[in-house]
Design an enzyme around this catalytic site. Structure first.
Site, PDB file in Angstrom:
ATOM      1  NE  ARG A  44      52.559  -8.891  33.585  1.00 58.16           N
ATOM      2  CZ  ARG A  44      52.085  -7.792  32.993  1.00 58.16           C
ATOM      3  NH1 ARG A  44      52.074  -7.984  31.593  1.00 58.16           N
ATOM      4  NH2 ARG A  44      51.820  -6.842  33.233  1.00 58.16           N
ATOM      5  CG  ASP A 151      44.382  -6.298  21.667  1.00 54.88           C
ATOM      6  OD1 ASP A 151      44.486  -5.280  22.217  1.00 54.88           O
ATOM      7  OD2 ASP A 151      45.431  -7.260  22.040  1.00 54.88           O
TER       8      ASP A 151
HETATM    9  C1  LIG Z   1      47.122  -1.028  27.415  1.00 51.14           C
HETATM   10  S1  LIG Z   1      46.172  -1.802  26.294  1.00 51.14           S
HETATM   11  C2  LIG Z   1      45.450  -0.206  25.402  1.00 51.14           C
HETATM   12  C3  LIG Z   1      43.834  -0.338  25.411  1.00 51.14           C
HETATM   13  C4  LIG Z   1      43.038   0.918  24.788  1.00 51.14           C
HETATM   14  N1  LIG Z   1      43.655   1.368  23.935  1.00 51.14           N
HETATM   15  C5  LIG Z   1      43.288   2.044  25.902  1.00 51.14           C
HETATM   16  O1  LIG Z   1      44.144   2.935  25.658  1.00 51.14           O
HETATM   17  O2  LIG Z   1      42.814   2.174  26.952  1.00 51.14           O
HETATM   18  C6  LIG Z   1      47.496  -1.971  25.061  1.00 51.14           C
HETATM   19  C7  LIG Z   1      47.007  -3.243  24.106  1.00 51.14           C
HETATM   20  O3  LIG Z   1      47.919  -3.386  22.718  1.00 51.14           O
HETATM   21  C8  LIG Z   1      47.923  -4.685  22.364  1.00 51.14           C
HETATM   22  N2  LIG Z   1      49.044  -4.990  21.779  1.00 51.14           N
HETATM   23  C9  LIG Z   1      50.308  -4.857  21.809  1.00 51.14           C
HETATM   24  N3  LIG Z   1      51.064  -5.300  20.911  1.00 51.14           N
HETATM   25  C10 LIG Z   1      50.197  -5.321  19.902  1.00 51.14           C
HETATM   26  C11 LIG Z   1      50.606  -5.739  18.500  1.00 51.14           C
HETATM   27  N4  LIG Z   1      51.744  -5.948  18.113  1.00 51.14           N
HETATM   28  N5  LIG Z   1      49.429  -5.779  17.503  1.00 51.14           N
HETATM   29  C12 LIG Z   1      48.117  -5.523  18.044  1.00 51.14           C
HETATM   30  N6  LIG Z   1      47.942  -5.078  19.308  1.00 51.14           N
HETATM   31  C13 LIG Z   1      49.111  -5.253  20.193  1.00 51.14           C
HETATM   32  C14 LIG Z   1      47.730  -5.382  23.778  1.00 51.14           C
HETATM   33  O4  LIG Z   1      47.447  -7.000  23.661  1.00 51.14           O
HETATM   34  C15 LIG Z   1      46.931  -4.721  24.687  1.00 51.14           C
HETATM   35  O5  LIG Z   1      45.541  -4.991  24.439  1.00 51.14           O
END
Ligand SMILES: C[S@@+](CC[C@H](N)C(=O)[O-])C[C@H]1O[C@@H](n2cnc3c(N)ncnc32)[C@H](O)[C@@H]1O
Length: 280
Positions: A44, A151
């Site tokens: 990545r 996010d």
């Molecule tokens: C798989 S997506 C989930 C999207 C949506 N909630 C769903 O269930 O379809 C996970 C998201 O969590 C965010 N994320 C990961 N660590 C984070 C953090 N420490 N603070 C805020 N967002 C975070 C990532 O950038 C990513 O966009």
């Protein structure tokens, strides 16, 4: 480097550099990268090294440590987080909201409703909520109602604000909703109407922040498919902060593969992946 590697310029991640980078990610955003993720991290981050003309993972690490405010750190996090999402994902939550909560909200006049999608990625989750609210409450949506999407990744937040999606992200949406709320851009993509985009505020927010500085408390927090990346200590930290900013009687929705120890956080189990904060 082999001949092939020098042609394609493949950067190799040593065990030591993997350890340094995974500690950095853990300390900054709380995401734990176990040793099995080494190959994934290596692949990545290839593009980032090329794009920034960085010669090795060690150089990448040193540059971030020398200047923690550099955009390199945010770029690295953007590439390591998994942002996959789509409209109407895990539809049981939307059914619960529409069938159980909407009728309650309709009878509670003068109430402000606040919904937060924490870890909203490119916005499909919070926009599905916005579309359903528009469907069921229009034209009487009180101005005080607020939808927030946050996010850690700026890249996905920019996509969310634009509201442009490939058709496969919309597959679970009823075609009549697509027709009413999206404009086709070309054969493969759509843009969400400005009237829905303007219902949502997007902000960058790291769930590992010490304080959660929100003006009001929330009726529902959707934190789905996010907790899965954190170890137990960080999960505890995040869930207790989320519960703190829920209204009494408010709901926490998590992903269907995520279970939480409800006794720890004054939560009542309602149904799989739906928890309610105790009412006062
Ligand atoms: C798989 S997506 C989930 C999207 C949506 N909630 C769903 O269930 O379809 C996970 C998201 O969590 C965010 N994320 C990961 N660590 C984070 C953090 N420490 N603070 C805020 N967002 C975070 C990532 O950038 C990513 O966009």
């Amino acid at each position: 480097m082999t001949e092939n590697e020098s042609f394609f310029q493949i950067y190799r991640l040593s065990d030591r550099d993997f350890e340094l980078i995974s500690h950095l990610v853990y300390d900054t955003v709380g995401i734990y990268l176990p040793p099995e993720k080494k190959i994934l991290v290596e692949s990545r981050l290839q593009q980032l090294l090329k794009q920034e003309n960085i010669q090795s993972f060690d150089e990448l690490y040193q540059r971030i440590v020398r200047d923690p405010n550099s955009p390199l750190l945010s770029d690295l996090i953007n590439r390591l987080t998994t942002n996959h999402t789509y409209f109407m994902r895990e539809s049981a939550h939307y059914d619960y909201m529409v069938q159980v909560l909407f009728p309650q909200w309709k009878t509670m006049k003068q109430r402000d409703i606040r919904i937060w999608s924490a870890g909203c990625s490119s916005g499909e989750e919070i926009y599905t909520i916005a579309i359903l609210i528009r469907e069921h409450f229009s034209p009487f949506i009180p101005d005080e109602w607020g939808l927030l999407g946050t996010d850690i990744s700026l890249r996905v937040l920019t996509q969310a604000e634009e509201g442009k999606y490939l058709a496969d992200r919309l597959e679970n949406l009823d075609p009549s909703l697509i027709q009413r709320y999206f404009i086709p851009i070309d054969d493969t993509s759509y843009q969400l109407l400005p009237e829905i985009r303007s219902m949502v505020l997007f902000k960058r927010f790291n769930l590992m922040n010490e304080t959660y500085p929100f003006k009001g408390k929330f009726d529902i927090i959707w934190c789905r498919n996010v907790l899965i990346y954190f170890d137990q200590a960080h999960k505890d930290f995040i869930i207790s902060h989320l519960v703190n900013v829920l209204k009494p009687g408010g709901y926490l929705f998590v992903g269907h593969s995520e279970t939480i120890e409800r006794e720890k956080y004054q939560l009542t189990f309602i149904q799989p992946a739906i928890y309610q904060k105790e009412a006062l």
